[in-house]
Design a protein around this motif. Structure first.
Motif, PDB file in Angstrom:
ATOM      1  N   ASP A 117       0.839  -1.187   0.000  1.00 13.97           N
ATOM      2  CA  ASP A 117       0.000   0.000   0.000  1.00 13.97           C
ATOM      3  C   ASP A 117       0.876   1.240   0.000  1.00 13.97           C
ATOM      4  OD1 ASP A 117       0.838   0.462   2.626  1.00 13.97           O
ATOM      5  OD2 ASP A 117      -1.010  -0.246   3.522  1.00 13.97           O
ATOM      6  N   VAL A 118       0.256   2.378  -0.105  1.00 18.08           N
ATOM      7  CA  VAL A 118       0.971   3.637  -0.228  1.00 18.08           C
ATOM      8  C   VAL A 118       1.835   3.921   1.007  1.00 18.08           C
ATOM      9  CG1 VAL A 118      -0.892   5.102   0.625  1.00 18.08           C
ATOM     10  CG2 VAL A 118       0.721   6.019  -1.000  1.00 18.08           C
ATOM     11  N   PHE A 119       1.413   3.452   2.171  1.00 19.65           N
ATOM     12  CA  PHE A 119       2.191   3.667   3.390  1.00 19.65           C
ATOM     13  C   PHE A 119       3.518   2.920   3.334  1.00 19.65           C
ATOM     14  CE2 PHE A 119      -2.165   4.608   4.562  1.00 19.65           C
ATOM     15  CZ  PHE A 119      -2.027   5.810   5.234  1.00 19.65           C
ATOM     16  N   GLN A 120       3.509   1.719   2.772  1.00 17.87           N
ATOM     17  CA  GLN A 120       4.758   0.979   2.594  1.00 17.87           C
ATOM     18  C   GLN A 120       5.665   1.701   1.611  1.00 17.87           C
ATOM     19  OE1 GLN A 120       2.745  -2.691   1.545  1.00 17.87           O
ATOM     20  NE2 GLN A 120       3.839  -3.722   3.201  1.00 17.87           N
ATOM     21  N   ALA A 121       5.064   2.277   0.594  1.00 17.18           N
ATOM     22  CA  ALA A 121       5.860   2.969  -0.419  1.00 17.18           C
ATOM     23  C   ALA A 121       6.615   4.144   0.182  1.00 17.18           C
ATOM     24  CB  ALA A 121       4.964   3.447  -1.558  1.00 17.18           C
ATOM     25  N   ILE A 122       5.960   4.923   1.019  1.00 21.31           N
ATOM     26  CA  ILE A 122       6.611   6.120   1.555  1.00 21.31           C
ATOM     27  C   ILE A 122       7.406   5.844   2.833  1.00 21.31           C
ATOM     28  CG2 ILE A 122       4.946   7.666   0.477  1.00 21.31           C
ATOM     29  CD1 ILE A 122       3.703   8.023   3.294  1.00 21.31           C
ATOM     30  N   ALA A 123       7.381   4.611   3.298  1.00 16.66           N
ATOM     31  CA  ALA A 123       8.124   4.268   4.517  1.00 16.66           C
ATOM     32  C   ALA A 123       9.627   4.328   4.307  1.00 16.66           C
ATOM     33  CB  ALA A 123       7.724   2.872   4.999  1.00 16.66           C
ATOM     34  N   ASP A 124      10.077   4.170   3.092  1.00 20.80           N
ATOM     35  CA  ASP A 124      11.510   4.126   2.797  1.00 20.80           C
ATOM     36  C   ASP A 124      11.996   5.490   2.300  1.00 20.80           C
ATOM     37  OD1 ASP A 124      13.778   3.633   0.626  1.00 20.80           O
ATOM     38  OD2 ASP A 124      13.886   2.051   2.144  1.00 20.80           O
ATOM     39  N   PRO A 125      13.092   6.016   2.869  1.00 25.43           N
ATOM     40  CA  PRO A 125      13.580   7.340   2.456  1.00 25.43           C
ATOM     41  C   PRO A 125      14.022   7.394   0.989  1.00 25.43           C
ATOM     42  CG  PRO A 125      15.056   6.355   4.087  1.00 25.43           C
ATOM     43  CD  PRO A 125      13.869   5.461   3.974  1.00 25.43           C
ATOM     44  N   THR A 126      14.547   6.297   0.462  1.00 21.20           N
ATOM     45  CA  THR A 126      14.951   6.289  -0.946  1.00 21.20           C
ATOM     46  C   THR A 126      13.726   6.431  -1.840  1.00 21.20           C
ATOM     47  OG1 THR A 126      16.883   4.928  -0.449  1.00 21.20           O
ATOM     48  CG2 THR A 126      16.154   4.980  -2.748  1.00 21.20           C
ATOM     49  N   ARG A 127      12.660   5.722  -1.506  1.00 17.07           N
ATOM     50  CA  ARG A 127      11.433   5.832  -2.305  1.00 17.07           C
ATOM     51  C   ARG A 127      10.840   7.229  -2.201  1.00 17.07           C
ATOM     52  NH1 ARG A 127      10.928   0.266  -0.728  1.00 17.07           N
ATOM     53  NH2 ARG A 127       9.576   0.723   1.036  1.00 17.07           N
ATOM     54  N   ARG A 128      10.905   7.833  -1.013  1.00 16.71           N
ATOM     55  CA  ARG A 128      10.403   9.206  -0.877  1.00 16.71           C
ATOM     56  C   ARG A 128      11.226  10.162  -1.736  1.00 16.71           C
ATOM     57  NH1 ARG A 128      10.187   7.709   4.691  1.00 16.71           N
ATOM     58  NH2 ARG A 128      11.995   9.017   5.125  1.00 16.71           N
TER      59      ARG A 128
ATOM     60  N   GLY B 199       9.959  12.433  -4.864  1.00 10.10           N
ATOM     61  CA  GLY B 199      10.233  13.870  -4.944  1.00 10.10           C
ATOM     62  C   GLY B 199      10.865  14.244  -6.268  1.00 10.10           C
ATOM     63  N   MET B 200      11.753  13.401  -6.747  1.00  8.77           N
ATOM     64  CA  MET B 200      12.441  13.650  -8.011  1.00  8.77           C
ATOM     65  C   MET B 200      11.476  13.581  -9.191  1.00  8.77           C
ATOM     66  SD  MET B 200      15.556  11.456  -9.754  1.00  8.77           S
ATOM     67  CE  MET B 200      16.382  11.316  -8.200  1.00  8.77           C
ATOM     68  N   ILE B 201      10.694  12.521  -9.254  1.00  6.59           N
ATOM     69  CA  ILE B 201       9.826  12.345 -10.416  1.00  6.59           C
ATOM     70  C   ILE B 201       8.564  13.202 -10.332  1.00  6.59           C
ATOM     71  CG2 ILE B 201      10.745  10.062 -10.951  1.00  6.59           C
ATOM     72  CD1 ILE B 201       8.171   8.848  -9.803  1.00  6.59           C
ATOM     73  N   ALA B 202       8.251  13.727  -9.138  1.00  4.73           N
ATOM     74  CA  ALA B 202       7.105  14.628  -9.015  1.00  4.73           C
ATOM     75  C   ALA B 202       7.388  15.930  -9.754  1.00  4.73           C
ATOM     76  CB  ALA B 202       6.785  14.904  -7.556  1.00  4.73           C
ATOM     77  N   LYS B 203       8.645  16.330  -9.797  1.00  6.69           N
ATOM     78  CA  LYS B 203       9.026  17.567 -10.483  1.00  6.69           C
ATOM     79  C   LYS B 203       8.926  17.411 -11.991  1.00  6.69           C
ATOM     80  CE  LYS B 203      12.066  18.881  -6.748  1.00  6.69           C
ATOM     81  NZ  LYS B 203      13.407  18.785  -6.240  1.00  6.69           N
ATOM     82  N   GLN B 204       9.373  16.251 -12.481  1.00  4.60           N
ATOM     83  CA  GLN B 204       9.289  15.975 -13.915  1.00  4.60           C
ATOM     84  C   GLN B 204       9.520  14.496 -14.154  1.00  4.60           C
ATOM     85  OE1 GLN B 204      12.389  18.434 -15.561  1.00  4.60           O
ATOM     86  NE2 GLN B 204      13.804  16.729 -15.688  1.00  4.60           N
ATOM     87  N   PRO B 205       8.871  13.933 -15.165  1.00  4.60           N
ATOM     88  CA  PRO B 205       9.119  12.531 -15.498  1.00  4.60           C
ATOM     89  C   PRO B 205      10.613  12.326 -15.780  1.00  4.60           C
ATOM     90  CG  PRO B 205       7.197  13.345 -16.670  1.00  4.60           C
ATOM     91  CD  PRO B 205       7.847  14.533 -16.020  1.00  4.60           C
ATOM     92  N   THR B 206      11.136  11.205 -15.299  1.00  5.56           N
ATOM     93  CA  THR B 206      12.575  10.959 -15.355  1.00  5.56           C
ATOM     94  C   THR B 206      12.832   9.530 -15.785  1.00  5.56           C
ATOM     95  OG1 THR B 206      12.790  12.479 -13.477  1.00  5.56           O
ATOM     96  CG2 THR B 206      14.698  11.141 -13.975  1.00  5.56           C
ATOM     97  N   ASN B 207      13.909   9.329 -16.562  1.00  4.51           N
ATOM     98  CA  ASN B 207      14.212   7.960 -16.977  1.00  4.51           C
ATOM     99  C   ASN B 207      14.904   7.195 -15.853  1.00  4.51           C
ATOM    100  OD1 ASN B 207      17.146   7.950 -17.268  1.00  4.51           O
ATOM    101  ND2 ASN B 207      16.865   9.215 -19.073  1.00  4.51           N
TER     102      ASN B 207
END
Length: 125
Positions: free
Chosen positions: A6-17, A21-29
């Motif tokens: 679920d979404v809570f598991q996704a944001i639990a990890d600092p790397t995933r957060r 943050g990176m891809i929220a600014k712009q789509p990235t490869n």
């Protein structure tokens, strides 16, 4: 047995957060994402897979590249969950502020009485 994410598991990890943050600014490869972190590409692929399974990103093939795009609508669930605790803590902190103001007011009254008493003693001496 298939892992349910679920979404809570996704944001639990600092790397995933950080990836979000990176891809929220712009789509990235994927390669650009992997280059920004000091972990293996396999680890980044796993993080991306988890984010995709949780519905927080989509991947599109563009030529030879896989482009990751943020899908942040699911974070609404997190926001709603956090909001109830924000309200709880706001009420508790407001109550603490009122209590401290009350103590401060009582302390000022007490100090004023002490000053008045000392002045009275001096006048009568």
């Amino acid at each position: 047995m298939e892992a349910r994410r679920d979404v809570f598991q996704a944001i639990a990890d600092p790397t995933r957060r950080a990836i979000l943050g990176m891809i929220a600014k712009q789509p990235t490869n994927v390669n650009t994402i992997a280059d920004r972190f000091d972990v293996s590409r396999q680890a980044i692929s796993l993080h991306l897979k988890i984010l995709a399974e949780c519905g927080l990103l989509s991947m599109k093939q563009q030529g030879r590249e896989r482009i990751c795009e943020a899908k942040l609508e699911k974070l609404r669930e997190v926001n709603e969950w956090v909001a109830q605790y924000k309200q709880f803590w706001t009420q508790k902190l407001d109550a603490l502020e009122s209590y401290l103001n009350h103590l401060d007011d009582n302390n000022k009254i007490s100090n004023d009485k002490t000053v008045d008493h000392e002045e009275s003693v001096r006048k009568n001496s």
